[in-house]
Motif scaffolding. Sequence first.
Motif, PDB file in Angstrom:
ATOM      1  N   ARG A 103      48.170   0.272  18.160  1.00 18.70           N
ATOM      2  CA  ARG A 103      48.947   1.151  17.176  1.00 18.70           C
ATOM      3  C   ARG A 103      49.144   2.381  17.617  1.00 18.70           C
ATOM      4  O   ARG A 103      48.520   3.060  18.388  1.00 18.70           O
ATOM      5  CB  ARG A 103      48.266   1.575  15.876  1.00 18.70           C
ATOM      6  N   CYS A 107      52.729   7.293  14.672  1.00 18.62           N
ATOM      7  CA  CYS A 107      53.557   6.662  13.732  1.00 18.62           C
ATOM      8  C   CYS A 107      52.721   5.541  13.013  1.00 18.62           C
ATOM      9  O   CYS A 107      53.172   5.009  12.034  1.00 18.62           O
ATOM     10  CB  CYS A 107      54.950   6.303  13.876  1.00 18.62           C
ATOM     11  N   GLU A 109      52.709   2.586  13.810  1.00 18.23           N
ATOM     12  CA  GLU A 109      53.517   1.065  14.309  1.00 18.23           C
ATOM     13  C   GLU A 109      52.965   0.529  15.325  1.00 18.23           C
ATOM     14  O   GLU A 109      52.235   1.175  16.412  1.00 18.23           O
ATOM     15  CB  GLU A 109      54.926   1.402  14.254  1.00 18.23           C
ATOM     16  N   ARG A 110      52.843  -0.845  15.430  1.00 18.16           N
ATOM     17  CA  ARG A 110      52.597  -1.470  16.705  1.00 18.16           C
ATOM     18  C   ARG A 110      53.217  -1.346  17.672  1.00 18.16           C
ATOM     19  O   ARG A 110      54.687  -1.090  17.690  1.00 18.16           O
ATOM     20  CB  ARG A 110      52.475  -3.297  16.360  1.00 18.16           C
TER      21      ARG A 110
END
Length: 164
Positions: A103, A107, A109-110
Amino acid sequence: MERFETESLALMPGQKVQARVLSHHPWGVVVEIVGYENAGLSASIDMIQQFSRTTSSHAELLALFPPVGSQIDAVIEQIQCWRPPVSVRLSIRPADLESLAWRCDFCGERITLSPGGDALVLDSRSNDGPGSHTVISHRQCLAERIHPENAGERARAWEIGKMY
């Protein structure tokens, strides 16, 4: 840990390595990274964290533990340099060996850490003493957080590590 510990700088999250299994423990295995045996690193694989959700019994989980003395393929998940010794967490999940995702620390996200991914690995160090902290970031997340007046650094965030 010395002020500028450098042995661990050659290792990066997402990097594939060879590891030799030294011992079994209830949570996983202690390993040494081949080529870094005398570097003062502590390395391990948390087998419960990696496989307990995909196994149906304790016996099935234990069967996944690589034998003591064996040499295995692994990928670096995390490197912690807060205090000695430097601690390296490895993964042997087949999906992680193919392409390690993590992650973004900005942010959430991945992001792909494996070669070809868009991750940047930032090592922050203090002027006040030893240790460092690793931050994983998308290029865009880092570039957007650099002040617009610092256009050179923003541009470098977009270009670092890219092959020409």
